[in-house]
Motif scaffolding. Structure first.
Motif, PDB file in Angstrom:
ATOM      1  N   ASN A 104      39.228 -37.951 -94.052  1.00 38.44           N
ATOM      2  CA  ASN A 104      39.549 -36.768 -94.837  1.00 38.44           C
ATOM      3  C   ASN A 104      39.997 -35.649 -93.896  1.00 38.44           C
ATOM      4  OD1 ASN A 104      39.486 -34.394 -96.340  1.00 38.44           O
ATOM      5  ND2 ASN A 104      37.764 -35.084 -97.585  1.00 38.44           N
ATOM      6  N   PRO A 105      41.150 -35.025 -94.156  1.00 35.80           N
ATOM      7  CA  PRO A 105      41.655 -33.967 -93.278  1.00 35.80           C
ATOM      8  C   PRO A 105      40.682 -32.792 -93.117  1.00 35.80           C
ATOM      9  CG  PRO A 105      43.378 -34.659 -94.784  1.00 35.80           C
ATOM     10  CD  PRO A 105      42.123 -35.342 -95.212  1.00 35.80           C
ATOM     11  N   ALA A 106      39.958 -32.442 -94.163  1.00 29.86           N
ATOM     12  CA  ALA A 106      39.008 -31.331 -94.067  1.00 29.86           C
ATOM     13  C   ALA A 106      37.873 -31.680 -93.101  1.00 29.86           C
ATOM     14  CB  ALA A 106      38.452 -30.996 -95.442  1.00 29.86           C
ATOM     15  N   VAL A 107      37.407 -32.915 -93.160  1.00 31.63           N
ATOM     16  CA  VAL A 107      36.338 -33.349 -92.264  1.00 31.63           C
ATOM     17  C   VAL A 107      36.850 -33.393 -90.821  1.00 31.63           C
ATOM     18  CG1 VAL A 107      34.805 -35.278 -91.686  1.00 31.63           C
ATOM     19  CG2 VAL A 107      35.137 -34.616 -94.071  1.00 31.63           C
ATOM     20  N   ARG A 108      38.056 -33.900 -90.649  1.00 30.11           N
ATOM     21  CA  ARG A 108      38.639 -33.949 -89.295  1.00 30.11           C
ATOM     22  C   ARG A 108      38.811 -32.547 -88.716  1.00 30.11           C
ATOM     23  NH1 ARG A 108      42.781 -38.592 -87.985  1.00 30.11           N
ATOM     24  NH2 ARG A 108      41.573 -40.342 -88.740  1.00 30.11           N
ATOM     25  N   ASN A 109      39.294 -31.615 -89.534  1.00 28.12           N
ATOM     26  CA  ASN A 109      39.468 -30.238 -89.064  1.00 28.12           C
ATOM     27  C   ASN A 109      38.131 -29.611 -88.687  1.00 28.12           C
ATOM     28  OD1 ASN A 109      42.224 -30.328 -89.370  1.00 28.12           O
ATOM     29  ND2 ASN A 109      42.218 -29.370 -91.389  1.00 28.12           N
ATOM     30  N   ALA A 110      37.109 -29.855 -89.508  1.00 27.86           N
ATOM     31  CA  ALA A 110      35.787 -29.307 -89.213  1.00 27.86           C
ATOM     32  C   ALA A 110      35.235 -29.892 -87.917  1.00 27.86           C
ATOM     33  CB  ALA A 110      34.831 -29.594 -90.371  1.00 27.86           C
ATOM     34  N   GLU A 134      36.991 -31.101 -85.407  1.00 27.14           N
ATOM     35  CA  GLU A 134      37.788 -30.582 -84.301  1.00 27.14           C
ATOM     36  C   GLU A 134      37.385 -29.151 -83.968  1.00 27.14           C
ATOM     37  OE1 GLU A 134      42.451 -29.570 -83.443  1.00 27.14           O
ATOM     38  OE2 GLU A 134      41.979 -31.368 -84.615  1.00 27.14           O
ATOM     39  N   THR A 135      37.168 -28.339 -84.996  1.00 30.41           N
ATOM     40  CA  THR A 135      36.726 -26.960 -84.789  1.00 30.41           C
ATOM     41  C   THR A 135      35.368 -26.921 -84.104  1.00 30.41           C
ATOM     42  OG1 THR A 135      37.955 -26.228 -86.726  1.00 30.41           O
ATOM     43  CG2 THR A 135      36.209 -24.780 -85.947  1.00 30.41           C
TER      44      THR A 135
END
Length: 101
Positions: A39-45, A47-48
């Motif tokens: 999920n892109p949201a999980v990946r972004n979180a 990475e952040t």
């Protein structure tokens, strides 16, 4: 938030390892976990969180090396790339009363 995620992961792992649900249920859980991880949201979180962790680690390293950078024995400074060239003392005893012989 971190504790909730850790609890959910532990709960899922315990379920998979502790039940007799069989291979089919295991494959369902594995597929769900893979979908969540992609999920892109999980990946972004993630990475952040990684960037934030590296930032704080860099700040902590800078603070510690600023305070203790000149007091680090050369033998230790050679092993830690960020401390190379900051070793205190000269040949023989360093500030900690140890010698390299």
């Amino acid at each position: 938030m971190r504790y909730k995620v850790t609890f959910v992961v532990g709960l899922a792992l315990g379920y998979v390892l502790g039940t007799r649900a069989g291979r089919e249920r295991y494959e369902q859980l594995k597929k769900s976990a893979r979908q969540i991880a992609q999920n892109p949201a999980v990946r972004n979180a993630a990475e952040t969180a990684g960037h934030t962790g590296r930032e704080y680690a860099g700040k902590a390293f800078a603070a510690v090396s600023e305070k203790a950078g000149g007091a680090v024995p050369e033998s230790l400074a050679r092993r830690v790339p960020g401390l190379r060239g900051r070793a205190g003392g000269g040949a023989g005893d360093d500030e900690w009363g140890t010698s390299n012989t």
